[in-house]
Each structure stands twice: as structure tokens, then as C-alpha cells.
Design an enzyme around this catalytic site. Structure first.
Site, short mmCIF file in Angstrom:
data_model
loop_
_atom_site.label_atom_id
_atom_site.label_comp_id
_atom_site.label_asym_id
_atom_site.label_seq_id
_atom_site.Cartn_x
_atom_site.Cartn_y
_atom_site.Cartn_z
N ALA A 162 1.71 -1.01 -4.96
CA ALA A 162 1.78 0.58 -4.25
C ALA A 162 0.26 1.32 -4.20
CB ALA A 162 2.92 1.21 -4.68
N PRO A 163 0.00 1.92 -3.31
CA PRO A 163 -1.23 2.72 -3.21
C PRO A 163 -1.01 4.18 -3.99
CG PRO A 163 -0.21 2.99 -1.17
CD PRO A 163 0.78 2.20 -2.20
N TRP A 164 -2.04 4.83 -4.02
CA TRP A 164 -1.88 6.07 -4.59
C TRP A 164 -1.72 7.36 -3.78
CZ3 TRP A 164 -5.76 8.66 -1.70
CH2 TRP A 164 -6.73 8.06 -1.29
N LYS A 188 4.14 -2.41 -9.49
CA LYS A 188 2.87 -1.90 -9.94
C LYS A 188 2.59 -0.75 -9.16
CE LYS A 188 -1.50 -3.09 -9.53
NZ LYS A 188 -1.94 -1.55 -9.60
N PRO A 189 2.56 0.37 -9.72
CA PRO A 189 1.91 1.56 -8.73
C PRO A 189 0.46 1.42 -9.05
CG PRO A 189 2.71 2.22 -10.80
CD PRO A 189 3.06 0.86 -10.91
N GLU A 191 -3.30 2.37 -10.22
CA GLU A 191 -3.83 2.68 -11.53
C GLU A 191 -3.94 4.19 -11.48
OE1 GLU A 191 -4.94 0.84 -9.12
OE2 GLU A 191 -7.18 0.46 -9.29
N ALA A 243 -9.13 -4.50 2.96
CA ALA A 243 -10.12 -5.44 2.04
C ALA A 243 -9.21 -5.95 1.11
CB ALA A 243 -11.24 -4.42 1.71
N THR A 244 -8.33 -5.09 0.30
CA THR A 244 -7.39 -5.86 -0.77
C THR A 244 -6.53 -6.99 -0.12
OG1 THR A 244 -7.67 -3.39 -1.80
CG2 THR A 244 -6.29 -5.06 -2.83
N GLU A 262 1.28 -3.68 4.54
CA GLU A 262 1.18 -2.54 5.21
C GLU A 262 -0.39 -2.14 4.97
OE1 GLU A 262 3.31 -1.64 7.17
OE2 GLU A 262 4.90 -2.66 6.67
N CYS A 296 -2.25 6.67 5.98
CA CYS A 296 -2.56 5.38 6.99
C CYS A 296 -2.33 5.67 8.34
CB CYS A 296 -1.94 4.16 6.36
SG CYS A 296 -0.05 4.53 6.33
N GLU A 393 -11.76 2.93 8.38
CA GLU A 393 -10.77 3.93 7.87
C GLU A 393 -11.54 4.89 6.68
OE1 GLU A 393 -7.81 2.57 5.39
OE2 GLU A 393 -6.15 3.87 6.51
P1 NAD Z 1 -6.22 -0.46 -2.69
O1 NAD Z 1 -6.03 -1.35 -1.65
O2 NAD Z 1 -7.38 0.02 -3.46
O3 NAD Z 1 -4.99 -0.38 -3.77
C1 NAD Z 1 -3.72 -0.56 -3.27
C2 NAD Z 1 -2.91 -1.30 -4.70
O4 NAD Z 1 -3.35 -2.74 -4.67
C3 NAD Z 1 -3.37 -0.68 -6.02
O5 NAD Z 1 -1.98 -0.85 -6.89
C4 NAD Z 1 -4.53 -1.50 -6.65
O6 NAD Z 1 -4.29 -1.31 -8.08
C5 NAD Z 1 -3.99 -3.07 -6.23
N1 NAD Z 1 -4.76 -3.86 -6.23
C6 NAD Z 1 -6.24 -3.71 -6.03
N2 NAD Z 1 -6.85 -4.76 -6.02
C7 NAD Z 1 -6.05 -5.78 -6.13
C8 NAD Z 1 -6.09 -7.15 -6.05
N3 NAD Z 1 -7.19 -7.90 -5.97
N4 NAD Z 1 -5.02 -7.95 -5.99
C9 NAD Z 1 -3.73 -7.25 -6.23
N5 NAD Z 1 -3.81 -5.92 -6.18
C10 NAD Z 1 -4.83 -5.35 -6.13
O7 NAD Z 1 -5.51 0.80 -1.67
P2 NAD Z 1 -5.62 2.49 -2.24
O8 NAD Z 1 -6.77 2.85 -2.35
O9 NAD Z 1 -4.47 2.60 -3.51
O10 NAD Z 1 -4.65 3.14 -0.86
C11 NAD Z 1 -5.32 3.36 0.32
C12 NAD Z 1 -5.16 2.43 1.14
O11 NAD Z 1 -3.82 2.19 1.35
C13 NAD Z 1 -5.80 2.78 2.72
O12 NAD Z 1 -6.23 1.66 3.04
C14 NAD Z 1 -4.41 3.18 3.50
O13 NAD Z 1 -4.37 3.02 4.88
C15 NAD Z 1 -3.46 2.19 2.83
N6 NAD Z 1 -2.20 2.55 3.28
C16 NAD Z 1 -1.47 1.86 4.23
C17 NAD Z 1 0.00 2.21 4.47
C18 NAD Z 1 0.82 1.57 5.61
O14 NAD Z 1 2.14 2.02 5.53
N7 NAD Z 1 0.15 0.77 6.23
C19 NAD Z 1 0.63 3.32 3.65
C20 NAD Z 1 -0.04 3.84 2.68
C21 NAD Z 1 -1.60 3.36 2.38
#
Ligand code: NAD
Length: 506
Positions: A162-164, A188-189, A191, A243-244, A262, A296, A393
Site C-alpha cells: 500500500a501507499p502513503w 505491507k503499508p 514505510e 515507476a515502482t 493501481e 491518484c 504526476e
Molecule cells: P511508491 O510506489 O513509492 O510506494 C508504494 C509502496 O510500494 C510502498 O509500500 C513502498 O514501500 C513499496 N515499494 C517501494 N519500492 C518497492 C519495490 N521495489 N518492490 C515492492 N514494493 C516497493 O508510492 P507512494 O509514493 O507510496 O504512493 C504514491 C503513488 O501511489 C502515486 O503515484 C499515486 O498516484 C499512487 N496511487 C494510486 C492509486 C490508485 O488507485 N491508482 C491510489 C493511491 C495512490
């Protein structure tokens, strides 16, 4: 927060544990990460930093819990009862959860209280109900003398990342359908924002979720990577940056996991000259700056028909100037800080690089807020269509204004990005609304609104915004597989065609 989730308390700093196999444990290597309140920059907790061995423990627990059927073997009604009870416990604790979410994510308290937490509760109730709708498809005799049964079954161990931006809500959007379908999970929420998800784990135990069914690990990329690479994780459901998502696709390739993504968005908000302009201006302010633009589906590209562009711009800037930025604890605050210093500097970088664009308001850190990662609501105009700020974005309180000539130009501009998550059309002409909505390449099109999602309606993107749906019965199906069971029903007398391929022709 409950004592069970604590390792120790150092002054006001709580040290959290992880939930593995029904026990609250520390990380094997005892790493920890400081959890910061983005409005005050104070450290409010320390969370374990899981490594690959912690993830492995969690996956083994989830695998054991899946294989012995302690959850998938329950009737749908029994699973529904646990999820329903969990929703009730969350509702009882809603005030405390909202306060914790606001403190950890810098979210205005009214958004956490009236938005995130009630939506998470509703979502659990929705999936508790739908758990009882886990059915197969029609059974029939498709091959002479054999009956086919199509069974929907859980996938197995699912990794939920999940994201933050909406920490608890995103965890629940994933865990609720996954658990309703009978899977076991490693969740995993982010960090940066683990605190409410840890509370969710504690409440799930109180609701009677069996040990090992929901495991929660905290940490960042190392832990996330270990989940996506683990051979015993059958599916990864990820919400986060595009990118992730690309990285995860590579990480999951060796074990060919099912993926549910997502990802990011760059939503167009298309205003035609015949729209109710007051409603569109109000809608655009909310849709662009909710959660400080860290959404998002945020309306980051407001496209306005040339005839009303100037009028719209003036009214929009006036409304934006009224937004109250500041202390998330105050019920009067509309916009809190960004999640972190990194995110603040990332937003500033986009604006610095937006050469040639005009900043109509904002573009800086608000005066009078000495601490915290605050950024002023910012409106940008005249950016080149193919420039970074129009195409990528930003994930902050920055909106780009642009004009368009006619319907075809509006559709071309709206679709002219790599993302495809959400969009909206503002017009009083119903035929135009339908025509344009059919041409927009986005997972959601709102007409004369922008933002609302419900538990019943699917949410997810196309193009680089990902694939798979959160919310709705569609999400429930995403966490299941379809199995064909064919039963031979005639006994020895039967001579189906495939036996004739061996031996002499009769
Ligand atoms: P992020 O991709 O940096 O991190 C998301 C999660 O992925 C975190 O838990 C992080 O620890 C984990 N992560 C990071 N690198 C990883 C790897 N190599 N392998 C596996 N897990 C990894 O995203 P963020 O900054 O937390 O959230 C913002 C992003 O989320 C924005 O791009 C936003 O648009 C997107 N988002 C999308 C939706 C949707 O429904 N489409 C909803 C909410 C947020």
C-alpha cells in the site's frame, strides 16, 4: 495505540511491532525507521524495518494458514461475520483512528474523520456481504457423459503493498476483498505511514481473525521487493507509483505472479463552455487540492473551452486563494502538509523545471508555517503540452490550466498523457457528455463531478495507470481463480472420442 502492538515506549515515541502468525514481533535484524508527523516534523513512532527473513516468516505463516484451511475452509457466512465484526470495531475506534491517520499522514482531521475512516468501514462491510456471493458459473454437460463444474476459489497467499496517501483506506481496499475471498495475506503499508494499518491488525485479532491469516510487515523497498519475489506468494496487489509498478513487474517475473496494479494518474477535468461554471470551479478546487493533491485521481489538468477560459480562471484563482493551509488538527484546515521533505522537494523540482509556464498563484512554501512540509496551492498556466509538468504526476498541490477549442481538441488533449486512471467532463449537454465519455481513455469518467468513489463501483486504470479493479464485485473476483472440474458420469460404458486416438480404429 494498543500495548500489544508496542515493543517499548521511549518518552512519547512508540516502537511498533509487526503481526506475524498472530504474534506481535520485532524484525530479525532489529532495524527501525522513524515515523514523522509531517505537520510538525516530530518523530511520533519507530517502526520495524522488515528484511527478507521477516517477510519469509510472514509468508510461511500465511501459507500455513492457507493450507490448513483455517480461513478458506470457513463458510462464507463465517468469514463474513469476522469481517463485519472488524468493521464494527473500526467504527467504534473511528475517532482514534482518524486522529492517528491525521497525525501520521498530515491529513486534515475532517478528511480523515469524514472520508478515509468511514470509507474503510463501509468497504469492509461491503466485502463482508459479498463474501457470501462467492459462486461458480453454470454447471452443464459440455462433453457427452461428463458434467463440468466451474469453481471460484481463493488464489492463496496474496502480497498486499500500500501507499502513503490514504494509508488505512488503501490497506482495507486490498485486505477486505482478499480476505473475503478466503485468501491469506502479507500486508505491507508504506514505510512512511504504518500506524493505522498496525491498528487494523490489532482490531482484526480482536474480531477473531485466525492467526496467520493477516500478517503485517513494516518497512520499505527491501520488504516490498521480498514480498514480490517470494515463490510462495501467488499474487501481488500493489498501489503506488507507476515507476515502482514497473520494478515490481520485473521482480515478480521469475515466479510469474498474478499482478494487480493501481498506479499513478494525471486526470483531466474538461470544462465545456455550456457547463455550470460555478459548479465546475467548486469541483475543480476540491478535486485538485484534496489531500494536498496527493491523490491518484486528483484533477491535475483543468482543460477549459476557450470561450469561458478567462472567466473560469478568475473564479478559480479566487476560490483557491480562500483555501486554508495549516494545522491538520484544526477542523478549519482544508490542506495539510505533503507527506515528507522528499515529496516537498520533488514538487518544488517540478515547478523549477517548468520553464516558460506561468505560475498564477502559489509556487512556494506558505508564510507563517515554520515547521512541516507545507506547500501553497499552486496554479500553473501556459505550460507546453508536452512539458514535464503537463505529462508527469506531480502528486502535490499543483494544477495546470489549459484551454481547448472544440470537442475533438478536448478529447485529444485529455487523452494525450501516458496515464489513464480518472477524468471528468463538465457540460449541460447530455449527448456531448456521453460522446466525450466514450472517447476518454480512463478507468473512470465523472460527468459534472470529480472524485467520488463507492464500495460498489470499480476503480482502476488503463494505460500506465495499471490494471485490475479495486472496489466492487470486480475487486472480489480479482482475488479468486476459476477452476474447471469435469466429472465423468457414465462409467465403463462411455467411449469418449479421446480414447479413440489410441489403438485400432473400431
Ligand atoms: P511508491 O510506489 O513509492 O510506494 C508504494 C509502496 O510500494 C510502498 O509500500 C513502498 O514501500 C513499496 N515499494 C517501494 N519500492 C518497492 C519495490 N521495489 N518492490 C515492492 N514494493 C516497493 O508510492 P507512494 O509514493 O507510496 O504512493 C504514491 C503513488 O501511489 C502515486 O503515484 C499515486 O498516484 C499512487 N496511487 C494510486 C492509486 C490508485 O488507485 N491508482 C491510489 C493511491 C495512490
Amino acid at each position: 495505540m494498543a500495548k500489544s502492538a508496542m515493543l517499548e515506549r521511549k518518552g512519547s515515541v512508540e516502537k511498533t511491532r509487526m503481526l506475524i502468525d498472530g504474534r506481535w514481533v520485532g524484525a530479525v535484524k532489529a532495524g527501525a525507521r522513524k515515523i514523522v508527523n509531517p505537520a510538525t516534523e516530530e518523530v511520533i513512532a519507530e517502526a520495524c524495518e522488515a528484511g527478507a527473513s521477516d517477510v519469509d516468516r510472514a509468508v510461511r505463516a500465511a501459507k500455513g494458514a492457507f493450507e490448513d484451511g483455517r480461513w478458506s475452509g470457513k463458510t462464507p457466512g463465517e468469514r463474513a461475520a469476522v469481517l463485519w465484526k472488524l468493521a464494527g470495531l473500526m467504527e467504534e475506534n473511528a475517532g482514534r483512528l482518524a486522529e492517528l491517520e491525521s497525525r501520521n499522514a498530515g491529513k486534515p482531521i475532517k478528511l480523515a474523520k469524514d472520508g478515509d475512516i468511514p470509507f474503510a468501514v463501509d468497504n469492509l462491510r461491503f466485502f463482508a456481504g459479498i463474501a457470501r456471493g462467492l459462486d461458480g458459473l453454470a454447471s452443464a454437460e459440455y462433453s457427452g457423459g461428463a458434467t463440468s463444474v466451474l469453481r471460484r476459489e481463493p488464489v492463496g497467499v496474496v502480497g498486499l503493498i500500500a501507499p502513503w496517501n490514504y494509508p488505512l483506506m488503501m490497506s482495507v481496499w486490498k485486505a477486505a476483498p482478499a480476505l473475503a475471498a478466503g485468501n491469506t495475506a502479507v500486508l505491507k503499508p508504506s514505510e512512511l505511514t504504518p500506524l493505522t494499518t498496525i491498528e487494523f491488525g490489532r482490531l482484526a485479532q480482536e474480531a477473531g481473525l485466525p492467526d496467520g491469516v493477516l500478517n503485517i510487515v513494516t518497512g520499505g523497498e527491501t520488504a516490498g521487493k521480498a514480498i514480490t519475489e517470494h515463490p510462495d506468494v501467488a499474487m501481488v496487489s500493489f498501489t503506488g507509483d507507476t515507476a515502482t509498478g514497473r520494478k515490481i513487474m520485473g521482480q515478480a517475473a521469475a515466479s510469474l505472479k498474478r499482478l494487480h496494479f493501481e498506479l499513478g494518474g494525471k486526470a483531466p477535468f474538461v470544462v465545456f463552455e455550456d457547463a455550470d461554471l460555478d459548479a465546475a470551479v467548486n469541483g475543480a478546487v476540491v478535486a485538485a487540492f484534496v489531500n494536498a493533491g496527493q491523490d491518484c485521481t486528483a484533477a491535475t489538468r483543468v482543460l477549459v473551452q476557450a470561450q469561458v477560459y478567462k472567466k473560469f480562471q478568475e473564479a478559480f484563482l479566487e476560490k483557491v486563494s480562500q483555501l486554508r493551509v495549516g494545522d491538520p488538527k484544526s477542523p478549519k484546515t482544508d490542506m495539510g502538509p505533503l507527506i515528507s521533505r522528499d515529496q516537498l522537494e520533488r514538487v518544488e523540482g517540478f515547478l523549477r523545471r517548468a520553464k516558460g509556464a506561468k505560475i498564477l498563484c502559489g509556487g512556494d512554501r506558505p508564510a507563517g508555517l515554520a515547521k512541516g512540509f507545507f506547500h501553497s496551492p499552486t496554479v500553473v498556466a501556459d505550460a507546453a503540452f508536452d512539458s514535464e509538468i503537463m505529462q508527469s504526476e506531480v502528486f502535490g498541490p499543483v494544477v495546470c490550466l489549459q484551454s481547448f477549442r472544440d470537442e475533438a481538441d478536448a478529447v485529444a488533449k485529455a487523452n494525450g498523457v501516458a496515464y489513464g486512471l480518472a477524468s471528468s467532463v463538465w457540460t449541460s449537454n447530455v449527448q456531448k457528455a456521453f460522446r466525450v465519455s466514450a472517447k476518454l481513455q480512463f478507468g473512470t469518467v465523472w460527468i459534472n463531478d470529480h472524485l467520488p468513489l463507492t464500495s460498489e463501483t470499480p476503480h482502476g486504470g488503463v494505460k500506465q495507470s495499471g490494471f485490475g479493479k479495486d472496489l466492487s464485485a470486480c475487486a472480489f473476483q480479482e482475488y479468486t481463480t476459476l477452476k474447471h472440474v469435469m466429472i465423468e458420469t457414465t462409467g465403463a460404458a462411455r467411449k469418449p472420442w479421446h480414447y479413440t486416438v489410441f489403438g485400432d480404429p473400431a
